[in-house]
Every structure is written in C-alpha cells, then in structure tokens.
Design a protein around this motif. Structure first.
Motif, PDB file in Angstrom:
ATOM      1  N   PRO A 296      10.156 -41.880   5.216  1.00 60.65           N
ATOM      2  CA  PRO A 296       8.597 -42.360   5.447  1.00 60.65           C
ATOM      3  C   PRO A 296       8.324 -41.265   6.936  1.00 60.65           C
ATOM      4  CG  PRO A 296      10.177 -43.820   6.272  1.00 60.65           C
ATOM      5  CD  PRO A 296      11.156 -42.878   5.779  1.00 60.65           C
ATOM      6  N   SER A 297       6.979 -40.731   6.756  1.00 59.39           N
ATOM      7  CA  SER A 297       6.201 -40.426   7.769  1.00 59.39           C
ATOM      8  C   SER A 297       5.060 -40.630   7.822  1.00 59.39           C
ATOM      9  CB  SER A 297       6.617 -38.770   7.702  1.00 59.39           C
ATOM     10  OG  SER A 297       5.872 -37.840   8.589  1.00 59.39           O
ATOM     11  N   TYR A 298       4.571 -40.370   9.067  1.00 64.51           N
ATOM     12  CA  TYR A 298       2.999 -40.693   9.212  1.00 64.51           C
ATOM     13  C   TYR A 298       2.071 -39.398   8.491  1.00 64.51           C
ATOM     14  CZ  TYR A 298       3.654 -37.176  12.770  1.00 64.51           C
ATOM     15  OH  TYR A 298       3.910 -35.680  13.339  1.00 64.51           O
ATOM     16  N   ALA A 299       2.593 -38.482   8.240  1.00 60.29           N
ATOM     17  CA  ALA A 299       1.964 -37.219   7.864  1.00 60.29           C
ATOM     18  C   ALA A 299       2.208 -37.022   6.237  1.00 60.29           C
ATOM     19  CB  ALA A 299       2.420 -36.091   8.671  1.00 60.29           C
ATOM     20  N   VAL A 300       3.038 -37.969   5.733  1.00 63.11           N
ATOM     21  CA  VAL A 300       3.446 -37.639   4.485  1.00 63.11           C
ATOM     22  C   VAL A 300       3.042 -38.759   3.375  1.00 63.11           C
ATOM     23  CG1 VAL A 300       5.494 -37.246   2.814  1.00 63.11           C
ATOM     24  CG2 VAL A 300       5.170 -35.845   4.853  1.00 63.11           C
ATOM     25  N   LEU A 301       2.566 -38.601   2.269  1.00 59.17           N
ATOM     26  CA  LEU A 301       2.328 -39.777   1.351  1.00 59.17           C
ATOM     27  C   LEU A 301       3.338 -39.968   0.452  1.00 59.17           C
ATOM     28  CD1 LEU A 301      -1.435 -38.945   0.232  1.00 59.17           C
ATOM     29  CD2 LEU A 301      -0.350 -40.523   1.992  1.00 59.17           C
TER      30      LEU A 301
ATOM     31  N   LEU B 271       0.541 -34.324  18.931  1.00 56.09           N
ATOM     32  CA  LEU B 271       1.499 -35.125  18.968  1.00 56.09           C
ATOM     33  C   LEU B 271       1.854 -36.232  19.878  1.00 56.09           C
ATOM     34  CD1 LEU B 271       4.082 -32.533  17.328  1.00 56.09           C
ATOM     35  CD2 LEU B 271       2.577 -33.846  16.130  1.00 56.09           C
ATOM     36  N   TRP B 272       1.598 -35.877  21.296  1.00 53.70           N
ATOM     37  CA  TRP B 272       1.860 -36.869  22.217  1.00 53.70           C
ATOM     38  C   TRP B 272       0.643 -37.220  23.188  1.00 53.70           C
ATOM     39  CZ3 TRP B 272       6.956 -38.492  22.605  1.00 53.70           C
ATOM     40  CH2 TRP B 272       7.907 -37.830  22.015  1.00 53.70           C
ATOM     41  N   GLY B 273      -0.392 -36.470  22.828  1.00 54.07           N
ATOM     42  CA  GLY B 273      -1.480 -36.768  23.850  1.00 54.07           C
ATOM     43  C   GLY B 273      -1.442 -36.271  25.147  1.00 54.07           C
ATOM     44  N   ILE B 274      -0.493 -35.464  25.387  1.00 59.25           N
ATOM     45  CA  ILE B 274      -0.136 -34.788  26.604  1.00 59.25           C
ATOM     46  C   ILE B 274      -1.140 -33.643  26.897  1.00 59.25           C
ATOM     47  CG2 ILE B 274       1.497 -33.604  28.156  1.00 59.25           C
ATOM     48  CD1 ILE B 274       3.708 -34.968  26.692  1.00 59.25           C
ATOM     49  N   GLU B 275      -2.010 -33.512  27.983  1.00 58.27           N
ATOM     50  CA  GLU B 275      -2.993 -32.645  28.011  1.00 58.27           C
ATOM     51  C   GLU B 275      -2.452 -31.615  29.022  1.00 58.27           C
ATOM     52  OE1 GLU B 275      -7.382 -32.158  30.081  1.00 58.27           O
ATOM     53  OE2 GLU B 275      -6.358 -34.208  30.200  1.00 58.27           O
ATOM     54  N   ALA B 276      -2.753 -30.135  28.733  1.00 61.04           N
ATOM     55  CA  ALA B 276      -2.458 -29.024  29.529  1.00 61.04           C
ATOM     56  C   ALA B 276      -3.797 -28.530  30.425  1.00 61.04           C
ATOM     57  CB  ALA B 276      -2.248 -28.024  28.431  1.00 61.04           C
ATOM     58  N   MET B 277      -3.443 -28.694  31.632  1.00 61.02           N
ATOM     59  CA  MET B 277      -4.645 -28.443  32.450  1.00 61.02           C
ATOM     60  C   MET B 277      -4.817 -26.920  32.633  1.00 61.02           C
ATOM     61  SD  MET B 277      -3.925 -31.239  35.497  1.00 61.02           S
ATOM     62  CE  MET B 277      -2.294 -30.648  35.878  1.00 61.02           C
ATOM     63  N   GLY B 278      -5.929 -26.508  32.455  1.00 62.56           N
ATOM     64  CA  GLY B 278      -6.217 -25.156  32.665  1.00 62.56           C
ATOM     65  C   GLY B 278      -6.016 -24.232  31.469  1.00 62.56           C
ATOM     66  N   ALA B 279      -5.809 -25.128  30.266  1.00 61.03           N
ATOM     67  CA  ALA B 279      -5.269 -24.282  28.838  1.00 61.03           C
ATOM     68  C   ALA B 279      -6.600 -23.379  28.532  1.00 61.03           C
ATOM     69  CB  ALA B 279      -5.111 -25.322  28.033  1.00 61.03           C
TER      70      ALA B 279
ATOM     71  N   PRO C  74      -3.018 -41.361  10.056  1.00 57.11           N
ATOM     72  CA  PRO C  74      -3.234 -42.664  10.301  1.00 57.11           C
ATOM     73  C   PRO C  74      -3.197 -43.055  11.558  1.00 57.11           C
ATOM     74  CG  PRO C  74      -1.124 -42.541   9.117  1.00 57.11           C
ATOM     75  CD  PRO C  74      -1.572 -41.152   9.085  1.00 57.11           C
ATOM     76  N   VAL C  75      -2.725 -42.244  12.516  1.00 56.01           N
ATOM     77  CA  VAL C  75      -2.279 -42.729  14.002  1.00 56.01           C
ATOM     78  C   VAL C  75      -2.938 -41.518  14.657  1.00 56.01           C
ATOM     79  CG1 VAL C  75      -0.652 -44.236  13.596  1.00 56.01           C
ATOM     80  CG2 VAL C  75       0.010 -42.040  13.842  1.00 56.01           C
ATOM     81  N   THR C  76      -3.077 -41.552  16.020  1.00 59.42           N
ATOM     82  CA  THR C  76      -3.241 -40.732  17.004  1.00 59.42           C
ATOM     83  C   THR C  76      -2.006 -40.477  17.805  1.00 59.42           C
ATOM     84  OG1 THR C  76      -5.625 -41.325  16.924  1.00 59.42           O
ATOM     85  CG2 THR C  76      -5.064 -39.930  18.751  1.00 59.42           C
ATOM     86  N   TRP C  77      -1.655 -39.271  18.259  1.00 63.91           N
ATOM     87  CA  TRP C  77      -0.685 -39.175  19.075  1.00 63.91           C
ATOM     88  C   TRP C  77       0.634 -39.849  18.413  1.00 63.91           C
ATOM     89  CZ3 TRP C  77      -3.930 -41.449  23.544  1.00 63.91           C
ATOM     90  CH2 TRP C  77      -4.932 -40.369  23.653  1.00 63.91           C
ATOM     91  N   PRO C  78       1.073 -39.382  17.312  1.00 67.92           N
ATOM     92  CA  PRO C  78       2.000 -40.145  16.625  1.00 67.92           C
ATOM     93  C   PRO C  78       3.443 -40.353  17.273  1.00 67.92           C
ATOM     94  CG  PRO C  78       1.426 -38.092  15.457  1.00 67.92           C
ATOM     95  CD  PRO C  78       0.693 -38.144  16.601  1.00 67.92           C
ATOM     96  N   LEU C  79       3.805 -39.587  18.204  1.00 69.05           N
ATOM     97  CA  LEU C  79       5.063 -39.429  18.489  1.00 69.05           C
ATOM     98  C   LEU C  79       5.361 -40.428  19.947  1.00 69.05           C
ATOM     99  CD1 LEU C  79       6.425 -35.808  18.373  1.00 69.05           C
ATOM    100  CD2 LEU C  79       6.715 -37.516  17.064  1.00 69.05           C
TER     101      LEU C  79
END
Lengths: 491, 150
Positions: B105-110, A93-101, A114-119
């Motif tokens: 609306p949401s990025y995950a929902v159509l 959701l955020w693209g926050i990496e957990a080191m050593g996970a 449609p997007v990466t890291w949507p939040l």
C-alpha cells in the motif's frame, strides 16, 4: 574545492563514513563557499530530521548534513542548479522549506495525493484536488500567438509517464515546461520499516532499464554499513552489470532506429536484445535481471554466456556500427539534433553516458567499479547531439561485450544473510544513464531512512535547454537518446 | 485459379478477421512490462500481424494497462478510456497492473485495476515475457470468437 571540503570535514563525523554533521552556521558557510568552488553536488535529500548533501571529492563521496530547524534549511540551488528539483521534492514529501531556493513550485505533488507531506509522521489531509492543470506561459509565446503542444503522459510509446508542455511559436520549440509526479509510487514511504530483503526487492523494481545498477548500489551501501567497504565489483556483479548495460543500450538504439525509420538496424538490434534477454532468463531466471544480486537474489549460481552468443554479439555490434555510420544512416540523420553541450551538462551536474557524449569528463564511479570508458573517435563526435549519444551507447555495448568475453564462468556466491543490525551506508554504481546512488540507514534490521539518486532527475531539469530550438517532430528521438526514465526520477 | 473459390457464394463461411488495435498505458511501475511489450510490438510489426499497438486511444479497441496505477495517472486512464470509440475492452498486464504488486500500500498508488474496473484480460507476472503476453492475447481473442460463434 578544498575549502568547501575542509568546511564539511570540520563538522561532527556521523555513523556513515564520509558524512559530517554541520551546525546552521557551518551549513551557511558551506553554501556561501560553494559558489566559488567546483565541488560537484550529486544529491540532496532529507530523512525528516536532517538534510543531507552529497558531494564528490575526487573519487570519494563526502556528505554534509544539517539539522532542520523550524522546518527550514538554507537552499543550495543558488550555487548548484541541479539541487532545485531535490529541494522541491523535499518540500512535497516532508514539507521542509529551502530558504532562498531558485524555485518553489511543487515537483511531484500535483494535488491529487490524499495527504500533504506524506513522509511526515502525522501527515495532514490534503485539500480537494485541483480541477485542471494551470501553466503560465512565457510572454514571448503569448505575444507570438504561438502553438502550445503537449507530449505525454500517455503517448503509447512504452515509456514511464511524464508531461511536457512545449511552446512552438514558429517551427522550433521555444518553451518547455515539464510536469512530473505521474510515475511517483511513494517508494521512500514503502521502504521505511521494510526488512533489508524486502527493500532489495523494491530497489530492483525502481527502473527496469537500470535494475542491476540499483541493486549494485544498494548492495554497496549495505556493505559500507556492515563495515566491509564497497570493495569494487566482484566478477558476478560486473558480469550482470554489463549484461544490463547491453540490454538498456540496445533497446535505446532500437527505439531511435524505429523513430529514424532504419528498419535493418531495428531488426538487428532487437534480435540481439532478445538473444541477450533469453540468455539472462536461462542463467538467472529473469529476462530483465530482477533480483539477481544479494540480498534479494541470494541463490548461488554459476553464470556464463555461450560462446556462440558472444560471437553473435561481436558480429552484431560490427554490423550495427556499419549500419549506424553508413551514408544517409542514423548518424547522418540525427546529427545536430538535441544538443546537450558540456557547459549545460556541467551546469546541471549531468555525468554518465549522456554527459560524456557532450564532452564532460566524468568518472564512472567512486569505487572504480568499471574500467573507464574510452571515447573511440576522439573529440570529433563529442558534439553532445543525438548522434554522439547513440554512438557512445553503441560503443559502450561493444566495450561491454569485450568485458564479458574476458570473464569466464563467474560464480555468484551469496553472502551469508545475517541479521542486519543498525548502521548507515552509501553506495554507487554506474548505470546505463549515469551514476546511481543509494544511501540507507538501518535500525534493528529494518530500513529507517533511504535515498536514491538517479541521473534521470538531472536530465529532466536540463530538458528545457536541450529541447529549446528543436523541431517538435524530433522530441521523441531526443528523449529516447537521453534515455530518460520518469520511473527513476519520480520514485 | 484455385483462389477463385473464395468468391463463390456457397461454401464455408469464413471468419471475419478483425484487427486488434491496442493502446498501451504505463501507469507507474518499473516499466519492465512496458519493455517486454515494446519487444512484442517490434515482433508484431515485423510479422505484419493484425494485432497492432497504436499511438492514440482514439484508434484503439483494447486499452492495455501496465504499472501500479498511481493516483496521478488514474484520471489520465479515465480520459484515454473515454476517448476510445465503440466497443472497448480493458487488459491488465503484470503483477502491478493486476493488484499493485510490490508498490502497495502507498499514498501515491491505487493498486492496479482489479476490483476497480472489469478487465477482459488479466495477466500476472513480473514481468510476463513477450511470448506469454502474445499467447494470452491470442487465447483471449480466440475465446471471444468462440463465444461469438456459439
């Protein structure tokens, strides 16, 4: 335990009672001390700028926060296995990496958003979606030339969608891979910027089987934010909470009885369930108890169950118990299937009804919202199998009916809906499957950050251990007895 | 032996009773509609109704969708639709399945099937009760029979 709690309390107190902000070294010390401590971790989440970890110290929530530096923070999953899915969700959701996970594969994002890291404030566009799904099977399955069977996401069984890939080299399951994200609706993104009333409507619709618990936990978080404290359930909230519990457990029991082909049990449980739902519609205007608690359902009303219905429920519970424990009944058929032992439950941090059926002693909630559950038959039935879970659910229905019969007509009084200013709060309620947590930060009357912790996420992580060794035909029964809901795990 | 008149070649043409096989898919919602459908399914089984919920789309004539249609579930719905044999129809039950409900609306929902596919039956409600769903199904069925006989 004390040492970790002291380390957390040495941080800077934050706006929310019980939350302390640690610096990077403090977080590192806490993570190192965790492996020598039994302090239970209940949740891990982020608001973009900080990562928060929720612990339970006795009956009080204790939160540690650390600022995210360069998009990273030190993982807690090496010390607390249950944190793994939360770390993967934060990465998605955020693209926050957990080191050593312990694991870093996506949990929710399967490449179709449609997007990466949507939040993030400005989420980058996503690459083209994958053409297929790739699973890596264990060497033992490949060597055995075993069958790989799927379960979900569409089984026609009225459950929220998720997929299980089950390796069955012989007659029993040896490998379980789960694929989540089908039920993800982006609730965190929907909550940001919503007014408190809009947010409460969304919260009631996280999961229909635990809608009252979510409403209650959200209302508690708001009360803590306003400085009123989560002063325990008042009668009206206890009343609807027990009604919700009865409905969820009866539905689970009826599903299990259908799978075990116990027609008499199904008819009785389904009839009682329908009676309760109709009573809920008459009292609250919603059969499933959506929007019954403030701030979403602010109508003042007096609620009471008809005496005939209470008598019918009491007699029905007695009959259900008799049917359940009769020779060749459900209890006998389901014995020894889908065992979730206490050590496995403790490893993943599973509490609530499912954990208690395995022998875990869990507190029903930090605010003592509900009388502690008492196991009826001593330790004999705490085997953690399907029978124990179903028996505990049946017992909780009986307990709930007794609680309801002690409450006379309760009045739901709507608190004055004022302007919510700014602040932070956390609340908890005991849902049918386990404790439900809500944390929120409100800025100028609108939700700025929100997190929901549901027991379903921990249960999904424990599935490989629960299903290993089970027969493929038992999978729907085991899943039903766990009360799994992908809707509340995926959000 | 009054029933023997049913075997006479003369007389009123009796309508052929075709069973309605429904495959339900939850496509990402709170599962409230699915809970009500489960209640309805139990009642239909108990009543020996010819409306049945089946466990595979390959037996179904009606695809009944609930939930807000998440991005991840869209290809699964498409696969189920393609797996249905012969004449197939689509129904959407609940506010979320009709237009996305509170989750859009949401990025995950159509946002539901309305505007994306031609649904034979759209039943809003949050959630509609089993009686309302059954009523809608029967009305829709009878309407279809009327159109066929007209």
């Amino acid at each position: 335990m004390t040492q970790v709690a002291d380390l957390i309390r040495s941080g800077t107190p934050a706006a929310c009672p019980g939350r302390f902000v640690l610096d990077e070294q403090g977080w590192r010390d806490m993570a190192a001390a965790l492996s020598h401590s039994a302090l239970p971790l209940l949740g891990l989440w982020s608001d973009g700028g900080q990562v928060h970890a929720l612990f339970m110290e006795g009956t009080r929530p204790l939160m540690a926060s650390v600022a995210v530096t360069d998009g990273r923070y030190l993982a807690l999953s090496p010390a607390r296995a249950g944190a793994s899915a939360s770390e993967r969700i934060m990465q998605d959701l955020w693209g926050i990496e957990a080191m050593g996970a312990t694991a870093s594969a996506p949990w929710l994002d399967q490449g179709r958003w449609p997007v990466t890291w949507p939040l993030r404030d400005r989420p980058p566009p996503a690459p083209a979606p994958p053409e297929g799904v790739e699973f890596i099977d264990d060497a033992t399955i490949v060597q055995a030339g075993g069958t790989v069977l799927g379960h979900g996401p569409a089984e026609g069984d009225f459950n929220a969608p998720f997929h299980l890939r089950l390796g069955v080299p012989g007659e029993r399951i040896m490998q379980v891979h789960s694929r989540m994200g089908y039920a993800h609706r982006g609730l965190c993104a929907r909550m940001r910027g919503a007014t408190v009333a809009q947010a409460a409507r969304l919260v009631a619709r996280i999961d229909a089987t635990a809608t009252v618990a979510h409403q209650q936990a959200f209302a508690d978080a708001l009360a803590v934010m306003e400085g009123n404290g989560a002063g325990g359930m008042h009668d009206a909230a206890l009343f609807v909470g027990e009604l919700g519990r009865i409905m969820a457990h009866l539905d689970t029991l009826a599903v299990a009885a259908e799978l075990l082909a116990d027609r008499r049990f199904v008819i009785l449980a389904a009839t009682l369930l329908e009676r309760v739902r109709q009573a809920c519609r008459d009292m609250c205007g919603s059969r499933l108890l959506f929007d019954v608690l403030p701030p979403a359902g602010g109508n003042e009303r007096v609620m009471s169950l008809p005496a005939e219905l209470l008598a019918e429920l009491r007699a029905g519970c007695t009959a259900l118990r008799r049917l359940f424990w009769r020779p060749r009944g459900m209890a006998m058929q389901a014995r020894g299937r889908g065992i979730l032992r206490a050590d496995v439950a403790g490893h993943w941090g599973i509490a609530g009804c499912v954990g208690r059926a395995g022998g875990v002693e869990s507190d029903p909630g930090p605010y003592g919202s509900r009388p502690p559950a008492v196991w009826p038959d001593g330790s004999r039935a705490m085997a953690g199998d399907v029978t124990a879970r179903l028996a505990l659910r049946l017992h909780e229905v009986e307990t709930a009916v007794e609680i309801l019969s002690t409450l006379d007509a309760v009045a739901l009084t709507a608190p004055p809906v004022g302007e919510y200013g700014s602040g932070e709060g956390i609340g908890c309620a005991e849902g049918p499957a386990g404790p439900v947590w809500h944390w929120l930060r409100v800025e100028n009357g609108r939700v700025a950050a929100w997190w929901c912790g549901d027991p379903a996420l921990l249960l999904f992580q424990a599935l490989p251990q629960v299903l290993s060794g089970a027969m493929y035909e038992d999978v729907p029964l085991i899943l039903a007895s766990l009360g799994l809901s992908a809707a509340s795990a995926d959000l | 032996m009054a029933y023997l008149n049913l075997f006479w070649p003369e007389g009123t043409v009796l309508p052929r009773m075709l069973p309605l096989d429904i495959f339900h898919m939850e496509t990402g919602g709170c599962t409230g509609c699915a809970l009500e459908l489960r209640s309805l399914s139990r009642a239909l089984v108990e009543g020996h109704s010819d409306i049945r919920f089946v466990s595979t789309p390959r037996q179904a004539g009606l695809l009944l969708v609930t939930g807000s249609l998440t991005v991840e579930m869209a290809p699964v719905v498409e696969l189920a639709w393609q797996a249905m044999p012969g004449t197939r129809l689509l129904a959407a039950v609940g506010d979320c399945a009709v237009d996305g409900g509170v989750f859009t609306p949401s990025y995950a929902v159509l946002g539901g099937v309305e505007g994306r596919a031609r649904a034979s039956l759209l039943l809003p409600g949050c959630p509609p009760s089993p009686a309302e769903i059954l009523d809608a199904l029967i009305r829709w069925r009878m309407q279809g029979e009327d159109e066929l006989s007209a």
